[in-house]
Every structure is written in structure tokens, then in C-alpha cells.
Design an enzyme around this catalytic site. Sequence first.
Site, PDB file in Angstrom:
ATOM      1  N   SER A 138       0.635  -1.318  -0.005  1.00 55.38           N
ATOM      2  CA  SER A 138       0.048  -0.031   0.147  1.00 55.38           C
ATOM      3  C   SER A 138       1.033   1.199   0.012  1.00 55.38           C
ATOM      4  CB  SER A 138      -1.007  -0.087   1.317  1.00 55.38           C
ATOM      5  OG  SER A 138      -2.080   0.857   1.138  1.00 55.38           O
ATOM      6  N   ASP A 162      -5.880  -3.286  -2.670  1.00 55.49           N
ATOM      7  CA  ASP A 162      -4.845  -3.150  -1.511  1.00 55.49           C
ATOM      8  C   ASP A 162      -4.202  -4.294  -0.625  1.00 55.49           C
ATOM      9  OD1 ASP A 162      -3.513  -2.349   0.799  1.00 55.49           O
ATOM     10  OD2 ASP A 162      -4.497  -0.339   0.658  1.00 55.49           O
TER      11      ASP A 162
END
Length: 308
Positions: free
Chosen positions: A40, A155
Site C-alpha cells: 500500500s 490493496d
Amino acid sequence: MGKKVALVLGSGGARGLAHIGAIEELEARGYQITSIAGCSMGSIIAGMYAAGRLKEAKEWFLNVDKQLILKMMDVNLLSGNSIVKGQRIIEELKTIVPDQPLETLPIPCSLVAADMISTEQVVFTKGSLFEAVRASISIPLFFEPVQRGRKLLIDGGILNPLPLDVVKRQKGDILVAADISGKDKMTIKEQQPEMIDVTKPLQFIHSKGIGVPEALEEKLSDLADRVNAMRRQRAADLRRNVGFIGLLDRMSDMQIQQNTLLSLRLTPPDVHSVMPQYAYNTFDFDKAEEIIEQGRILMRSALNRYEA
């Protein structure tokens, strides 16, 4: 004492800016980062560092303000599965470093995403740097997922927010974790109800020479006490302090915290720098300077413990 470092940068939105300070502290102490992995926001910093552009990335983030954040929000009106497309932020990042194959970067770099279809993590070590970054930062419901063949990528923090198990190790290196999803207690703003003061209106009435029966004063005082008691009870009800969005956000936080703890147990690092999850919000990018400095301080403390 080993000075070569395999560095892992965790997920956590704007808290990921702390990774910049952490890296600067490692280098200032004479440590050499020989491999890096990220997830991320950690994937952005990992990619920039591996490309040799951390200094430029830091300058860019230090100039980010709320206006620029809004400018990068390419609202997604057609998809129905996300708020923004997420391409505009990638174009901004390309102004710092041009896209290039991961395998050509000066140090080995591994970036993590999650596949919604297979429910498995996907580790990028080859191919487009920014395709990997774009997939790794695809916060569900916020950024549009990335399709790669028959994979639908989101993510990586959903599955592996601190990817200690994917960084490429070298003989004699030490494993360093920059964890920005540390265990915390939920912060709830205490509601301080404004209490009713019956003496003030009564004082006003008395000042006008108007007599008030004692029985009425007692009734007004009793009514104020009951109203105040109801307000105190309502303020103590934690359910009224958590909204729908806050509840969803906290559920995600809990999942990330537990997956981080699992990762730490399965692959214990030699050095563990940790920032509490409540320290900064996901979109606090306008606090870059403060967050970077906190990352430096936390890594300094972690290295002091290791070296001691």
C-alpha cells in the site's frame, strides 16, 4: 553487528510517510538497505527508494496540501465500485520518477497486492513499477481495483499489511520492519453536555423584583437535574459516538492490526519500529513533515534497542 538491511514497509495511508524518516535514520546510522518490500503506502515509498528517488519523493510530499489532494481525486462516476479511479495520483508520481521495470531497479524490490478472485496475495518483483504500485494502493471502495489478466487486484494490506515474508533476503542481513499499524485503543471524543443552570434565569427574575414561589424553584431545579442526568447517560453511551463510516473504518483497522501481529509472529524481525494506528488518519498527507519526523524518531528508538 550486521549493517546490511532487508527493509519492510507496512501499509497505513498517510502514516506511510513515516517510512521516509525511518529510511533516513537507517542510512544516517550507517545501515545499507540491500532489499526492500512494501505494501500500500509502503509500496510507494519502497518503489521510490529502490529507484533512487526518495529525496525527490520527500520534497513532493512536503508540498502536498489539501488542494492538491482534491486535484488528484479523479472521481469515478461510472464504475459503481469505487469513489476515484486512482490514475491521476499515478500520473503525479510519475513526475518524480518515470515508470520502469521492477527488475531493473538498483536494489531488489517486492510490492504486495491482493487478488479478489483467488483471495491470495500477489507479489510484484517484475514488470511495471507503477502498475505494481497502483495495484498495491487500491483501497477497497476508494480506488478502483486493477485488472491484470484474470486477477482483480486491491490493496495488499487486506491480506499482508507488513509483508515480512516476501522481502528478498541476503546472507548476513538483518530484517527491519517499519510497522505503522501498531495496536491501539480506539479514541472516542467524549461528549461534554452543557448542563442546565436554573440559577441564572431565577437570578434574572429576582433582579426584576418578581417573586417566585419556593415550590416552583424546587420543581425547576428537579427538572434540571433530571435533564442533566439524561444528558450524562447519553454521553456515556459509546454507541452514539461511532457513526456508520467510523464503524466500517474501525473494522478495517482491526483486520489490519491482527494480520500485522500474525506476520510479526510468523516472521519475527530483528528490528521493529512501530507507530500506533490511531496516530494519524489515512489522508493526513498535509502533515507530511510531522509524520516523517515521527518515523525517524521511532526508527531511532528501535535501532537503539537493537544495538544495545
